[in-house]
Write an enzyme that holds these catalytic residues in place. Structure first.
Site, PDB file in Angstrom:
ATOM      1  N   GLU A 131      -4.546   3.785   6.385  1.00 48.94           N
ATOM      2  CA  GLU A 131      -4.417   3.582   4.933  1.00 48.94           C
ATOM      3  C   GLU A 131      -5.078   4.757   4.195  1.00 48.94           C
ATOM      4  O   GLU A 131      -4.649   5.172   3.132  1.00 48.94           O
ATOM      5  CB  GLU A 131      -5.091   2.254   4.540  1.00 48.94           C
ATOM      6  N   ARG A 181       0.842  -1.214   0.000  1.00 48.90           N
ATOM      7  CA  ARG A 181       0.000   0.000   0.000  1.00 48.90           C
ATOM      8  C   ARG A 181       0.872   1.257   0.000  1.00 48.90           C
ATOM      9  O   ARG A 181       0.602   2.227   0.704  1.00 48.90           O
ATOM     10  CB  ARG A 181      -0.930   0.033   1.228  1.00 48.90           C
ATOM     11  N   SER A 193     -10.766  -0.339   3.829  1.00 49.05           N
ATOM     12  CA  SER A 193      -9.921  -0.516   5.021  1.00 49.05           C
ATOM     13  C   SER A 193      -9.393   0.831   5.498  1.00 49.05           C
ATOM     14  O   SER A 193      -8.769   1.548   4.720  1.00 49.05           O
ATOM     15  CB  SER A 193      -8.711  -1.392   4.694  1.00 49.05           C
TER      16      SER A 193
HETATM   17  C1  LIG Z   1     -15.629  -0.281  -0.332  1.00 48.88           C
HETATM   18  C2  LIG Z   1     -14.168  -0.017  -0.612  1.00 48.88           C
HETATM   19  C3  LIG Z   1     -13.313  -1.082  -0.813  1.00 48.88           C
HETATM   20  C4  LIG Z   1     -11.958  -0.855  -1.078  1.00 48.88           C
HETATM   21  N1  LIG Z   1     -11.144  -1.938  -1.269  1.00 48.88           N
HETATM   22  C5  LIG Z   1      -9.827  -1.747  -1.531  1.00 48.88           C
HETATM   23  C6  LIG Z   1      -8.958  -2.883  -1.747  1.00 48.88           C
HETATM   24  O1  LIG Z   1      -9.392  -4.043  -1.736  1.00 48.88           O
HETATM   25  N2  LIG Z   1      -7.654  -2.647  -1.977  1.00 48.88           N
HETATM   26  C7  LIG Z   1      -7.135  -1.382  -2.036  1.00 48.88           C
HETATM   27  O2  LIG Z   1      -5.924  -1.257  -2.261  1.00 48.88           O
HETATM   28  N3  LIG Z   1      -7.935  -0.307  -1.842  1.00 48.88           N
HETATM   29  C8  LIG Z   1      -9.250  -0.449  -1.598  1.00 48.88           C
HETATM   30  N4  LIG Z   1     -10.058   0.639  -1.382  1.00 48.88           N
HETATM   31  C9  LIG Z   1      -9.484   1.995  -1.398  1.00 48.88           C
HETATM   32  C10 LIG Z   1      -9.618   2.751  -2.743  1.00 48.88           C
HETATM   33  O3  LIG Z   1     -10.682   2.269  -3.501  1.00 48.88           O
HETATM   34  C11 LIG Z   1      -8.332   2.688  -3.580  1.00 48.88           C
HETATM   35  O4  LIG Z   1      -7.248   3.186  -2.845  1.00 48.88           O
HETATM   36  C12 LIG Z   1      -8.468   3.472  -4.889  1.00 48.88           C
HETATM   37  O5  LIG Z   1      -7.317   3.278  -5.689  1.00 48.88           O
HETATM   38  C13 LIG Z   1      -8.663   4.975  -4.679  1.00 48.88           C
HETATM   39  O6  LIG Z   1      -9.002   5.528  -5.938  1.00 48.88           O
HETATM   40  P1  LIG Z   1      -9.699   6.936  -6.050  1.00 48.88           P
HETATM   41  O7  LIG Z   1      -9.707   7.296  -7.490  1.00 48.88           O
HETATM   42  O8  LIG Z   1     -11.002   6.931  -5.365  1.00 48.88           O
HETATM   43  O9  LIG Z   1      -8.651   7.852  -5.277  1.00 48.88           O
HETATM   44  P2  LIG Z   1      -8.963   9.166  -4.371  1.00 48.88           P
HETATM   45  O10 LIG Z   1      -9.623   8.717  -3.117  1.00 48.88           O
HETATM   46  O11 LIG Z   1      -9.669  10.187  -5.178  1.00 48.88           O
HETATM   47  O12 LIG Z   1      -7.500   9.631  -4.080  1.00 48.88           O
HETATM   48  C14 LIG Z   1      -6.673   8.898  -3.200  1.00 48.88           C
HETATM   49  C15 LIG Z   1      -5.291   9.572  -3.131  1.00 48.88           C
HETATM   50  O13 LIG Z   1      -4.643   9.448  -4.384  1.00 48.88           O
HETATM   51  C16 LIG Z   1      -4.378  10.735  -4.945  1.00 48.88           C
HETATM   52  N5  LIG Z   1      -4.675  10.636  -6.379  1.00 48.88           N
HETATM   53  C17 LIG Z   1      -5.819  10.218  -6.966  1.00 48.88           C
HETATM   54  N6  LIG Z   1      -5.707  10.249  -8.301  1.00 48.88           N
HETATM   55  C18 LIG Z   1      -4.461  10.700  -8.555  1.00 48.88           C
HETATM   56  C19 LIG Z   1      -3.734  10.987  -9.760  1.00 48.88           C
HETATM   57  N7  LIG Z   1      -4.274  10.808 -10.967  1.00 48.88           N
HETATM   58  N8  LIG Z   1      -2.458  11.439  -9.654  1.00 48.88           N
HETATM   59  C20 LIG Z   1      -1.892  11.647  -8.431  1.00 48.88           C
HETATM   60  N9  LIG Z   1      -2.528  11.416  -7.274  1.00 48.88           N
HETATM   61  C21 LIG Z   1      -3.795  10.951  -7.338  1.00 48.88           C
HETATM   62  C22 LIG Z   1      -5.331  11.692  -4.234  1.00 48.88           C
HETATM   63  O14 LIG Z   1      -4.841  13.025  -4.253  1.00 48.88           O
HETATM   64  C23 LIG Z   1      -5.378  11.083  -2.849  1.00 48.88           C
HETATM   65  O15 LIG Z   1      -4.247  11.438  -2.098  1.00 48.88           O
HETATM   66  C24 LIG Z   1     -11.442   0.458  -1.120  1.00 48.88           C
HETATM   67  C25 LIG Z   1     -12.322   1.544  -0.928  1.00 48.88           C
HETATM   68  C26 LIG Z   1     -13.671   1.305  -0.680  1.00 48.88           C
HETATM   69  C27 LIG Z   1     -14.588   2.476  -0.500  1.00 48.88           C
END
Ligand SMILES: Cc1cc2nc3c(=O)[nH]c(=O)nc-3n(C[C@H](O)[C@H](O)[C@H](O)COP(=O)(O)OP(=O)(O)OC[C@H]3O[C@@H](n4cnc5c(N)ncnc54)[C@H](O)[C@@H]3O)c2cc1C
Length: 338
Positions: free
Chosen positions: A334, A164, A238
């Site tokens: 996380e 992570r 998580s």
């Molecule tokens: C129900 C649920 C289940 C999940 N299960 C998992 C799992 O099994 N495994 C796992 O690893 N994660 C899991 N996650 C966490 C999450 O889905 C992931 O971390 C996902 O990759 C976040 O994507 P996002 O586009 O929503 O990022 P955001 O929440 O919008 O951003 C997260 C971070 O990344 C940065 N960021 C986003 N896009 C960019 C970009 N293009 N360039 C630079 N920085 C950027 C943001 O500034 C922020 O700091 C889960 C979340 C939920 C709600």
């Protein structure tokens, strides 16, 4: 591209907490991104690149510009017997992309089905689930540097991926915007079905011919039974990382709690379940007003309605303190706290 002022971020984060952004815009391509980043009005403003908002928690208003990333496009760069190289725009929805790869017969991402968010966020914390991490199939990451306003490509090893973790969460935090990710998939890659929950799923259903689409189906079913759907109950998956502890400490805890399981990371370290630790502290299912610890998975903190970001953070800190007190293990968040 329109720049909006004082916009509510409630519908842009999966915790559904209220916070506002001083400025907000949505970008659809690299030119729009470049023009907003280099705009003199925003030069000194804090910047937040936002994907699906599924890995962050707003605890206050964002006093800067939020850039919602909608950069699309999927480009097949090459395909041969060994591998399929695909370049994917950072704003694509992650699970829609996984669905596309599975239905095209490009293997490697099926275990990461149904993770919310965007493709561009996948390398940031090196998303992982069911025995696979995205680093296993990332060839390179392209993006825009906020230091020198130039495009740069990071090879897999330059991304410094860890559990992570990546360079984008450390040295390059808030300094690099991912615009596309290049994946190295394969039509011949063997499926990974040895994760406990997946193994059990197939043996219960007597499925012996395990294809990537069977894995995707299994992962979706397992995830739906365990994790709250953010469209119904606010959450960010998580909240804590699984801690990695010394073998010695692992044996010590196991002598008191024989049901403790661990996964050996190297000769002297073992990864254990943060959810198990929280459960052993008797916290699973606890609720304070609208904030709670999900009753089916103690790793997940949920917003049952109108919880604020601060209330969620306070509960997370309380959980961390209780676990530290009981097990002398310090849990790490996380979720990105803003
Ligand atoms: C129900 C649920 C289940 C999940 N299960 C998992 C799992 O099994 N495994 C796992 O690893 N994660 C899991 N996650 C966490 C999450 O889905 C992931 O971390 C996902 O990759 C976040 O994507 P996002 O586009 O929503 O990022 P955001 O929440 O919008 O951003 C997260 C971070 O990344 C940065 N960021 C986003 N896009 C960019 C970009 N293009 N360039 C630079 N920085 C950027 C943001 O500034 C922020 O700091 C889960 C979340 C939920 C709600």
């Amino acid at each position: 591209m329109t720049i909006q002022k004082n916009i509510s971020l409630k519908e842009f984060n999966t915790f559904h907490v209220e916070a506002s952004a001083k400025y907000f815009c949505e970008i659809n391509d690299i030119n729009e991104l470049e023009s907003v980043i280099t705009d003199s009005r925003f030069r000194n403003e804090q910047k937040l690149i936002l994907g699906g908002g599924s890995n962050l928690l707003f605890t206050k208003d964002f006093n800067g510009i939020v850039i919602k990333n909608n950069i699309g496009g999927i480009e097949l760069l090459s395909e041969d017997e060994e591998s399929v190289i695909i370049k994917v725009g950072a704003g694509n929805n992650w699970d829609e992309f996984v669905e596309y790869t599975v239905s095209s017969g490009f293997n490697g991402l099926e275990n990461l089905s149904l993770i919310p968010g965007t493709v561009g966020a996948s390398p940031i914390q090196n998303i992982g689930a069911y025995g696979v991490e995205v680093k296993d199939v990332i060839k390179s990451v392209n993006g825009f540097s906020l230091d020198n306003y130039e495009m740069r490509t990071f090879s897999n090893s330059e991304c410094k991926f860890g559990y992570r973790d990546s360079i984008f969460k450390n040295e390059l935090r808030n300094k690099f915007i991912v615009t596309s990710v290049v994946f190295n998939l394969s039509e011949n890659r063997k499926v990974k079905s040895n994760y406990e929950a997946i193994k059990n799923y197939f043996s219960e259903k007597n499925i012996t011919e395990i294809t990537p689409s069977e894995i995707r189906k299994a992962v979706i079913e397992i995830r739906k039974s365990k994790l709250p759907d953010p469209r119904e109950i606010g959450n960010a998956g998580s909240f804590f990382k699984n801690p990695i502890i010394s073998e010695e400490n692992f044996e010590k805890i196991k002598s008191d709690y024989p049901d403790l399981n661990g996964y050996k990371v190297d000769d002297n370290s073992v990864k254990i379940s943060a959810g198990w630790l929280i459960e052993k502290c008797g916290l699973k299912g606890r609720r304070i007003k609208d904030v709670g610890i999900y009753d089916k998975q103690a790793l997940v903190i949920v917003n049952y309605g109108n919880a604020s970001g601060m209330e969620i953070k306070n509960l997370a800190e309380e959980i961390r303190d209780i676990v530290l007190d009981k097990f002398n293990i310090s849990l790490r968040f996380e979720v990105n706290i803003l």
